[in-house]
Design an enzyme around this catalytic site. Sequence first.
Site, PDB file in Angstrom:
ATOM      1  CG  ASN A   9      -4.750  43.908   2.047  1.00 14.54           C
ATOM      2  OD1 ASN A   9      -3.693  43.677   1.463  1.00 14.54           O
ATOM      3  ND2 ASN A   9      -4.810  44.583   3.194  1.00 14.54           N
ATOM      4  CD1 TRP A  10      -4.820  39.206  -2.678  1.00 15.33           C
ATOM      5  CD2 TRP A  10      -3.071  38.238  -3.693  1.00 15.33           C
ATOM      6  NE1 TRP A  10      -5.264  38.678  -3.864  1.00 15.33           N
ATOM      7  CE2 TRP A  10      -4.208  38.073  -4.507  1.00 15.33           C
ATOM      8  CE3 TRP A  10      -1.840  37.717  -4.126  1.00 15.33           C
ATOM      9  CZ2 TRP A  10      -4.158  37.402  -5.735  1.00 15.33           C
ATOM     10  CZ3 TRP A  10      -1.796  37.057  -5.352  1.00 15.33           C
ATOM     11  CH2 TRP A  10      -2.956  36.898  -6.137  1.00 15.33           C
ATOM     12  CE  LYS A  11      -4.490  42.065   5.859  1.00 11.79           C
ATOM     13  NZ  LYS A  11      -4.880  42.022   7.265  1.00 11.79           N
ATOM     14  CG  HIS A  96      -4.294  47.843   6.057  1.00  9.18           C
ATOM     15  ND1 HIS A  96      -3.863  47.239   7.216  1.00  9.18           N
ATOM     16  CD2 HIS A  96      -5.309  47.080   5.577  1.00  9.18           C
ATOM     17  CE1 HIS A  96      -4.593  46.152   7.419  1.00  9.18           C
ATOM     18  NE2 HIS A  96      -5.471  46.031   6.442  1.00  9.18           N
ATOM     19  CD  GLU A  98      -2.298  44.216   8.536  1.00  5.48           C
ATOM     20  OE1 GLU A  98      -1.865  44.126   7.376  1.00  5.48           O
ATOM     21  OE2 GLU A  98      -3.214  43.489   8.975  1.00  5.48           O
ATOM     22  CD  GLU A 168      -9.453  46.739   6.602  1.00  2.00           C
ATOM     23  OE1 GLU A 168      -9.792  45.738   5.963  1.00  2.00           O
ATOM     24  OE2 GLU A 168      -8.265  47.019   6.825  1.00  2.00           O
ATOM     25  N   GLY A 174      -7.815  39.867  11.237  1.00  3.94           N
ATOM     26  CA  GLY A 174      -7.013  38.661  11.431  1.00  3.94           C
ATOM     27  C   GLY A 174      -7.292  37.942  12.746  1.00  3.94           C
ATOM     28  CB  SER A 214     -12.718  38.425  10.961  1.00  2.00           C
ATOM     29  OG  SER A 214     -11.472  38.443  11.653  1.00  2.00           O
ATOM     30  N   GLY A 235      -9.047  40.118   3.938  1.00  2.00           N
ATOM     31  CA  GLY A 235      -7.657  39.691   4.133  1.00  2.00           C
ATOM     32  C   GLY A 235      -7.540  38.191   3.931  1.00  2.00           C
ATOM     33  N   GLY A 236      -7.438  37.452   5.039  1.00  2.00           N
ATOM     34  CA  GLY A 236      -7.176  36.014   4.992  1.00  2.00           C
ATOM     35  C   GLY A 236      -8.031  35.230   4.001  1.00  2.00           C
TER      36      GLY A 236
HETATM   37  P1  13P Z   1      -8.728  39.731   7.660  1.00  2.00           P
HETATM   38  O1  13P Z   1      -9.853  39.536   6.674  1.00  2.00           O
HETATM   39  O2  13P Z   1      -7.663  38.694   7.558  1.00  2.00           O
HETATM   40  O3  13P Z   1      -9.237  39.948   9.041  1.00  2.00           O
HETATM   41  O4  13P Z   1      -7.990  41.111   7.223  1.00  2.00           O
HETATM   42  C1  13P Z   1      -8.750  42.240   6.986  1.00  2.00           C
HETATM   43  C2  13P Z   1      -7.884  43.291   6.400  1.00  2.00           C
HETATM   44  O5  13P Z   1      -7.010  43.812   7.062  1.00  2.00           O
HETATM   45  C3  13P Z   1      -8.104  43.651   5.002  1.00  2.00           C
HETATM   46  O6  13P Z   1      -7.405  44.798   4.651  1.00  2.00           O
END
Ligand code: 13P
Length: 253
Positions: A9-11, A96, A98, A168, A174, A214, A235-236
């Site tokens: 997920n590149w966000k 998600h 977010e 999640e 994050g 994470s 994510g990251g």
């Molecule tokens: P991180 O891997 O940056 O914690 O993000 C997880 C995430 O929200 C994937 O959708």
Amino acid sequence: MRSKVIAGNWKMNKDADESVELINGLLTRGAEIPAAVTVVLCPPFTSLAIAHRLLDGSPFFLGAQNMHYEDEGAFTGEVSAAMLKSVGCSYVILGHSERRQLFGETNELVNRKLRKALASGLTPIVCVGETLEEREREVTEQVISVQLKGALKDVSEADVARTIIAYEPVWAIGTGRNATPDQAQDVHRFIRKLIGQMYSWTTAEKVVIQYGGSVKPDNAAGLLGKPDIDGALVGGACLKVESFFGIVKATSL
Ligand code: 13P
């Protein structure tokens, strides 16, 4: 046997040029994807068309990070399932945390999006997870149960079998603080049992349940080694070729 699904997920990261660079880097490693593993890239909307062209004929699948439940119309800023399919998406992330926390998405909205995604032939990745405050109050299972039942309302047994659930925990996203493999496994088992109660155990055993929060190359193998953890939503660590592939390859450790 459920196959593993690793999704990035590149966000809201990577403009068009940066996306091309990352995808070209990922393409050089495509041959390293283990046979039983599906790898999905979910760049921002603005990079989907170029990603589709670059990924043509490659082992990577393309997904989006959100969609609207209507087919078309006066919905400024929104994108439909058919539009996603027209740029090669076969997956879409829905609900998600977010989107729930920052953009007010409710379980009812996630449910409408989920039903549209399924009707359109997209594979949805539906996110659920508790906040730190909810975990500390020991209401994780209740929270997950409400989110899951809300998202799956009026979804048929055949459709739930092809829906991916991503657990999640909000406190792990994050933050660099992942759920331990045992903590994650407990919730994944709970989710599978709940699906078993709502549908059947045969179907529950088919559902892919990813962990997200994470995930990094050094903790991926421990998480992915658990019996009910069928993949990762990253994510990251998906924004760099080396770390994303460190996770992809952890599926076979
Ligand atoms: P991180 O891997 O940056 O914690 O993000 C997880 C995430 O929200 C994937 O959708």
